[in-house]
Design a protein around this motif. Structure first.
Motif, PDB file in Angstrom:
ATOM      1  N   TYR A  87       0.821  -1.220   0.000  1.00  0.00           N
ATOM      2  CA  TYR A  87       0.000   0.000   0.000  1.00  0.00           C
ATOM      3  C   TYR A  87       0.853   1.268   0.000  1.00  0.00           C
ATOM      4  N   ASN A  88       1.862   1.292  -0.880  1.00  0.00           N
ATOM      5  CA  ASN A  88       2.593   2.526  -1.138  1.00  0.00           C
ATOM      6  C   ASN A  88       2.310   2.947  -2.575  1.00  0.00           C
ATOM      7  N   GLN A  89       3.181   3.720  -3.147  1.00  0.00           N
ATOM      8  CA  GLN A  89       3.005   4.143  -4.547  1.00  0.00           C
ATOM      9  C   GLN A  89       4.261   3.808  -5.338  1.00  0.00           C
ATOM     10  N   ILE A  90       4.891   2.688  -4.969  1.00  0.00           N
ATOM     11  CA  ILE A  90       6.169   2.318  -5.590  1.00  0.00           C
ATOM     12  C   ILE A  90       5.955   1.977  -7.064  1.00  0.00           C
ATOM     13  N   GLY A  91       6.635   2.752  -7.909  1.00  0.00           N
ATOM     14  CA  GLY A  91       6.556   2.486  -9.348  1.00  0.00           C
ATOM     15  C   GLY A  91       7.884   1.982  -9.882  1.00  0.00           C
ATOM     16  N   ALA A  92       8.976   2.477  -9.310  1.00  0.00           N
ATOM     17  CA  ALA A  92      10.300   2.107  -9.798  1.00  0.00           C
ATOM     18  C   ALA A  92      11.106   1.440  -8.687  1.00  0.00           C
ATOM     19  N   VAL A  93      11.785   0.360  -9.043  1.00  0.00           N
ATOM     20  CA  VAL A  93      12.671  -0.339  -8.108  1.00  0.00           C
ATOM     21  C   VAL A  93      14.022  -0.488  -8.798  1.00  0.00           C
ATOM     22  N   GLU A  94      15.035   0.174  -8.259  1.00  0.00           N
ATOM     23  CA  GLU A  94      16.356   0.106  -8.889  1.00  0.00           C
ATOM     24  C   GLU A  94      17.007  -1.251  -8.609  1.00  0.00           C
ATOM     25  N   PRO A  95      17.779  -1.776  -9.578  1.00  0.00           N
ATOM     26  CA  PRO A  95      18.556  -3.000  -9.309  1.00  0.00           C
ATOM     27  C   PRO A  95      19.454  -2.791  -8.094  1.00  0.00           C
ATOM     28  N   GLY A  96      19.465  -3.740  -7.188  1.00  0.00           N
ATOM     29  CA  GLY A  96      20.272  -3.619  -5.981  1.00  0.00           C
ATOM     30  C   GLY A  96      19.485  -3.162  -4.769  1.00  0.00           C
ATOM     31  N   ALA A  97      18.198  -2.859  -4.954  1.00  0.00           N
ATOM     32  CA  ALA A  97      17.386  -2.405  -3.807  1.00  0.00           C
ATOM     33  C   ALA A  97      17.280  -3.500  -2.744  1.00  0.00           C
ATOM     34  N   PHE A  98      17.161  -4.766  -3.181  1.00  0.00           N
ATOM     35  CA  PHE A  98      16.970  -5.867  -2.222  1.00  0.00           C
ATOM     36  C   PHE A  98      18.128  -6.868  -2.216  1.00  0.00           C
ATOM     37  N   ALA A  99      19.099  -6.689  -3.099  1.00  0.00           N
ATOM     38  CA  ALA A  99      20.091  -7.738  -3.354  1.00  0.00           C
ATOM     39  C   ALA A  99      20.866  -8.174  -2.121  1.00  0.00           C
ATOM     40  N   LEU A 100      21.071  -7.280  -1.133  1.00  0.00           N
ATOM     41  CA  LEU A 100      21.935  -7.600   0.006  1.00  0.00           C
ATOM     42  C   LEU A 100      21.180  -8.172   1.208  1.00  0.00           C
ATOM     43  N   LEU A 101      19.860  -8.325   1.076  1.00  0.00           N
ATOM     44  CA  LEU A 101      19.063  -8.743   2.242  1.00  0.00           C
ATOM     45  C   LEU A 101      18.983 -10.272   2.320  1.00  0.00           C
ATOM     46  N   ALA A 102      20.126 -10.890   2.588  1.00  0.00           N
ATOM     47  CA  ALA A 102      20.229 -12.358   2.541  1.00  0.00           C
ATOM     48  C   ALA A 102      19.409 -13.057   3.629  1.00  0.00           C
ATOM     49  N   GLN A 103      19.012 -12.320   4.686  1.00  0.00           N
ATOM     50  CA  GLN A 103      18.226 -12.933   5.774  1.00  0.00           C
ATOM     51  C   GLN A 103      16.717 -12.861   5.529  1.00  0.00           C
ATOM     52  N   LEU A 104      16.320 -12.220   4.432  1.00  0.00           N
ATOM     53  CA  LEU A 104      14.902 -11.916   4.227  1.00  0.00           C
ATOM     54  C   LEU A 104      14.054 -13.184   4.077  1.00  0.00           C
ATOM     55  N   LYS A 105      12.958 -13.228   4.852  1.00  0.00           N
ATOM     56  CA  LYS A 105      12.027 -14.357   4.772  1.00  0.00           C
ATOM     57  C   LYS A 105      10.652 -13.943   4.248  1.00  0.00           C
ATOM     58  N   ASN A 106      10.264 -12.706   4.547  1.00  0.00           N
ATOM     59  CA  ASN A 106       8.943 -12.222   4.121  1.00  0.00           C
ATOM     60  C   ASN A 106       9.103 -10.882   3.419  1.00  0.00           C
ATOM     61  N   LEU A 107       8.602 -10.791   2.202  1.00  0.00           N
ATOM     62  CA  LEU A 107       8.664  -9.536   1.454  1.00  0.00           C
ATOM     63  C   LEU A 107       7.285  -9.235   0.885  1.00  0.00           C
ATOM     64  N   ASP A 108       6.717  -8.119   1.316  1.00  0.00           N
ATOM     65  CA  ASP A 108       5.393  -7.717   0.855  1.00  0.00           C
ATOM     66  C   ASP A 108       5.517  -6.421   0.051  1.00  0.00           C
ATOM     67  N   LEU A 109       5.259  -6.539  -1.256  1.00  0.00           N
ATOM     68  CA  LEU A 109       5.269  -5.364  -2.157  1.00  0.00           C
ATOM     69  C   LEU A 109       3.887  -5.170  -2.774  1.00  0.00           C
ATOM     70  N   SER A 110       2.867  -5.729  -2.141  1.00  0.00           N
ATOM     71  CA  SER A 110       1.529  -5.701  -2.747  1.00  0.00           C
ATOM     72  C   SER A 110       0.946  -4.287  -2.764  1.00  0.00           C
ATOM     73  N   HIS A 111      -0.025  -4.091  -3.651  1.00  0.00           N
ATOM     74  CA  HIS A 111      -0.757  -2.824  -3.752  1.00  0.00           C
ATOM     75  C   HIS A 111       0.186  -1.636  -3.978  1.00  0.00           C
ATOM     76  N   ASN A 112       0.990  -1.767  -5.039  1.00  0.00           N
ATOM     77  CA  ASN A 112       1.843  -0.675  -5.480  1.00  0.00           C
ATOM     78  C   ASN A 112       1.635  -0.460  -6.974  1.00  0.00           C
ATOM     79  N   LYS A 113       2.589   0.140  -7.643  1.00  0.00           N
ATOM     80  CA  LYS A 113       2.436   0.452  -9.072  1.00  0.00           C
ATOM     81  C   LYS A 113       3.620  -0.102  -9.862  1.00  0.00           C
ATOM     82  N   ILE A 114       4.140  -1.258  -9.422  1.00  0.00           N
ATOM     83  CA  ILE A 114       5.359  -1.811 -10.023  1.00  0.00           C
ATOM     84  C   ILE A 114       5.051  -2.422 -11.389  1.00  0.00           C
ATOM     85  N   THR A 115       5.736  -1.905 -12.414  1.00  0.00           N
ATOM     86  CA  THR A 115       5.574  -2.472 -13.756  1.00  0.00           C
ATOM     87  C   THR A 115       6.746  -3.382 -14.089  1.00  0.00           C
TER      88      THR A 115
END
Length: 419
Positions: free
Chosen positions: A88-116
């Protein structure tokens, strides 16, 4: 000095605690009973990921803000984060490398945005990811290998996007997947998504029916479920290779034309492609080289490929010996059949052939006449054209023989048919 020691000790502990609980003003931070650190920054009208977060934050909630883009390294301050909520943000652009270093990540919620579009390569390092929610975005396509590194992924939400098709194998390397949501996407139910019907019939994954997974195209299937694409609409190709000979003609060696015919069937009608591998070169031909007016297109003048599946090689010579493969390709799959073509010349063709190629055998003197089919059940076909040089034609000087009689065409060993 002795009196100051307890005070300095207390100050040191306070400083350590302070650093571990560093918290941006827009967030509230707290330690959970299990020792995890929670940074709660939801509903704060934030335009970007806040700075000043503690490096040992393991749960970061940024839902329901006004974040419009995620820059490279946006989460560099929280490398140990395990749950990241960005719905529930307005994320439209995600640059390469935004998540690449989060090796511990188990849950990622990007729902309800504007990602193309999304930097799918960022997921390669997130092998511990268990839940990925990308529903209610504007995703129009996914690479086939987008999720292939996610061996622990249990739940994948892709519903309510703009997906018109999915590449076969998209969900293949997800051994832990138990829940998938792909409803409310405008699927074009061409045979490119027929694999999805087959996959849903055999998989143990629960495909949530929160909304129907319906076709919006083509017209005849509009409104039908993807799982109801009729079987007869989509049939994998079959392919057969036939040799067309001019055995009865007395021809000059220079005039020998090798003619192969490739017959295909399937739905939709398969395209015919050729691969030729000789000792000196490899050639791929992805369509006819002879135009409607009968003229050869310049690029492949040597190999005359016609729309009906026939290929002719005029002036066939030793240099053209090799493996000739016909491929039939449609949206359901690819099939191919190959033949190994060689020339042999002598007064006694069978003896010459067996001398030249100990692997070849003359199957009871069997010869192949016009329209004979290669047997697809055999393995490793060698098609040998034997031309017979009459004794009287031989030049005393041992020079070239301009006139030869085509003799028998021997079939040996059987065809390599790849499934």
């Amino acid at each position: 000095g002795e009196e100051l020691r307890p005070l300095l000790c207390c100050l040191g502990i306070a400083a350590l605690l302070g650093r571990s609980l560093a918290c941006p003003s827009a967030c509230s931070c707290s330690a959970k009973k299990n020792g995890r650190l929670l940074a709660e920054c939801a509903y704060k009208e934030l335009l970007e990921v806040p700075r000043g977060l503690s490096p040992n934050v393991s749960i970061l909630t940024l839902s329901a803000n006004r974040i419009g883009w995620l820059r490279r390294g946006a989460f560099a301050e929280v490398p140990e984060v395990q749950s990241l909520w960005l719905g529930y943000n307005q994320i439209g652009a995600v640059e390469p490398g935004a998540f690449a270093l989060l090796a511990q990540l188990k849950n990622l919620d990007l729902s309800h945005n504007k990602i193309t579009d999304f930097p799918w390569q960022d997921l390669r390092n997130l092998s511990g990811l268990q839940i990925l929610k990308m529903n209610n975005n504007r995703l129009a396509g996914l690479p086939r290998d987008a999720f292939h590194a996610l061996k622990d992924l249990r739940s994948l939400w892709l519903n309510d996007n703009q997906l018109t098709t999915l590449a076969e194998g998209t969900f293949d390397k997800l051994p832990s997947l138990s829940q998938l949501q792909i409803f409310n996407n405008p699927f074009n139910c061409s045979c490119k998504v027929f694999w999805l019907k087959r996959w849903t019939e055999s998989t143990s994954v629960s495909i949530t029916k929160g909304g129907a997974t319906l076709c919006v195209a083509p017209g005849r299937l509009k409104g039908r479920a993807v799982t109801d694409i009729p079987e007869h609409h989509c049939v994998a190709p079959s392919v057969q290779l036939t040799y067309l000979s001019n055995l009865d003609n007395s021809v000059t060696y220079d005039g020998l034309t090798l003619t192969l015919h490739c017959s295909v069937a399937g739905s939709p009608p398969p395209e015919i492609r050729w691969k030729i591998q000789t000792s000196s070169r490899g050639v791929e031909i992805n369509g006819p080289t002879v135009a409607r007016d009968g003229n050869a297109k310049q690029s492949q003048e040597r190999f005359l490929v016609f729309k009906n599946g026939t290929m002719a090689i005029p002036r066939f010579s030793k240099e053209d010996e090799g493996i000739y493969t016909c491929l039939a390709v449609n949206d359901v799959g690819t099939r191919e059949v190959s033949v190994n073509v060689a020339l042999a010349g002598s007064e006694n063709p069978a003896e010459d052939l067996l001398q030249d190629d100990p692997q070849a055998s003359q199957l009871g003197g069997q010869s192949c006449y016009k329209g004979d089919e290669m047997d697809p059940s055999a393995a490793g076909e060698k098609l040998v054209i034997v031309y017979h040089m009459p004794r009287e034609s031989k030049s005393k000087a041992g020079g070239a023989v301009p006139h030869v009689q085509l003799g028998t065409l021997l079939l040996a060993l059987g065809i390599a048919l790849s499934w």
